[in-house]
Design a protein around this motif. Sequence first.
Motif, PDB file in Angstrom:
ATOM      1  N   ILE A 127       0.771  -0.901   0.235  1.00 20.22           N
ATOM      2  CA  ILE A 127       0.240  -0.055   0.017  1.00 20.22           C
ATOM      3  C   ILE A 127       1.173   1.421   0.032  1.00 20.22           C
ATOM      4  O   ILE A 127       1.252   1.143   0.461  1.00 20.22           O
ATOM      5  N   ASP A 128       0.269   2.550  -1.126  1.00 17.71           N
ATOM      6  CA  ASP A 128       1.279   3.233  -0.941  1.00 17.71           C
ATOM      7  C   ASP A 128       0.529   4.090  -0.055  1.00 17.71           C
ATOM      8  O   ASP A 128      -0.334   4.673  -0.426  1.00 17.71           O
ATOM      9  N   PHE A 129       1.121   4.616   1.428  1.00 13.97           N
ATOM     10  CA  PHE A 129       0.283   5.279   2.161  1.00 13.97           C
ATOM     11  C   PHE A 129       0.343   6.912   1.844  1.00 13.97           C
ATOM     12  O   PHE A 129      -0.130   7.537   2.462  1.00 13.97           O
ATOM     13  N   PRO A 186      -2.381  13.662   1.897  1.00 12.62           N
ATOM     14  CA  PRO A 186      -3.350  15.089   1.367  1.00 12.62           C
ATOM     15  C   PRO A 186      -4.818  14.910   1.990  1.00 12.62           C
ATOM     16  O   PRO A 186      -5.277  15.893   2.646  1.00 12.62           O
ATOM     17  N   ILE A 187      -5.189  13.955   2.667  1.00 13.77           N
ATOM     18  CA  ILE A 187      -6.475  13.378   3.027  1.00 13.77           C
ATOM     19  C   ILE A 187      -6.256  13.775   4.675  1.00 13.77           C
ATOM     20  O   ILE A 187      -7.143  14.692   5.498  1.00 13.77           O
ATOM     21  N   VAL A 188      -5.060  12.687   5.353  1.00 12.95           N
ATOM     22  CA  VAL A 188      -4.912  13.130   6.813  1.00 12.95           C
ATOM     23  C   VAL A 188      -4.844  13.754   6.965  1.00 12.95           C
ATOM     24  O   VAL A 188      -5.253  14.604   8.717  1.00 12.95           O
ATOM     25  N   LEU A 189      -3.863  14.879   6.285  1.00 11.22           N
ATOM     26  CA  LEU A 189      -2.985  16.037   7.219  1.00 11.22           C
ATOM     27  C   LEU A 189      -3.871  16.705   7.367  1.00 11.22           C
ATOM     28  O   LEU A 189      -3.964  17.387   8.661  1.00 11.22           O
ATOM     29  N   PRO A 190      -5.178  17.663   6.331  1.00 12.95           N
ATOM     30  CA  PRO A 190      -5.703  18.511   6.810  1.00 12.95           C
ATOM     31  C   PRO A 190      -7.097  18.138   8.112  1.00 12.95           C
ATOM     32  O   PRO A 190      -6.928  19.194   9.401  1.00 12.95           O
ATOM     33  N   VAL A 191      -7.241  16.544   7.946  1.00 10.17           N
ATOM     34  CA  VAL A 191      -7.696  16.614   9.848  1.00 10.17           C
ATOM     35  C   VAL A 191      -7.052  16.701  10.760  1.00 10.17           C
ATOM     36  O   VAL A 191      -8.014  16.863  12.304  1.00 10.17           O
TER      37      VAL A 191
END
Length: 79
Positions: free
Chosen positions: A13-15, A20-25
């Motif tokens: 899996i390429d984490f 870009p989805i996890v950092l703003p949250v």
Amino acid sequence: MELHYGIKDLKDIDFMVFLPIVLPVMAVGAILVFLALFDLYRHRKTRENALIWMVVILFVNTLGPILYFVIGRKESKRL
């Protein structure tokens, strides 16, 4: 038929795609925690259960600061 995934499947899996989805949250959650703790510290003399609110803010991730701003700030109206 294999129904579960192993360690070998996680290596494929390429984490970085999720970054870009996890950092703003994570950033919004950290800002909410900081603002809630700052507000709790500023009004620590008038807040009941300040220690309990601090635990809720710190350990109930994003929902804790939201609960504090919605419920916790109302209890200090009796100056």
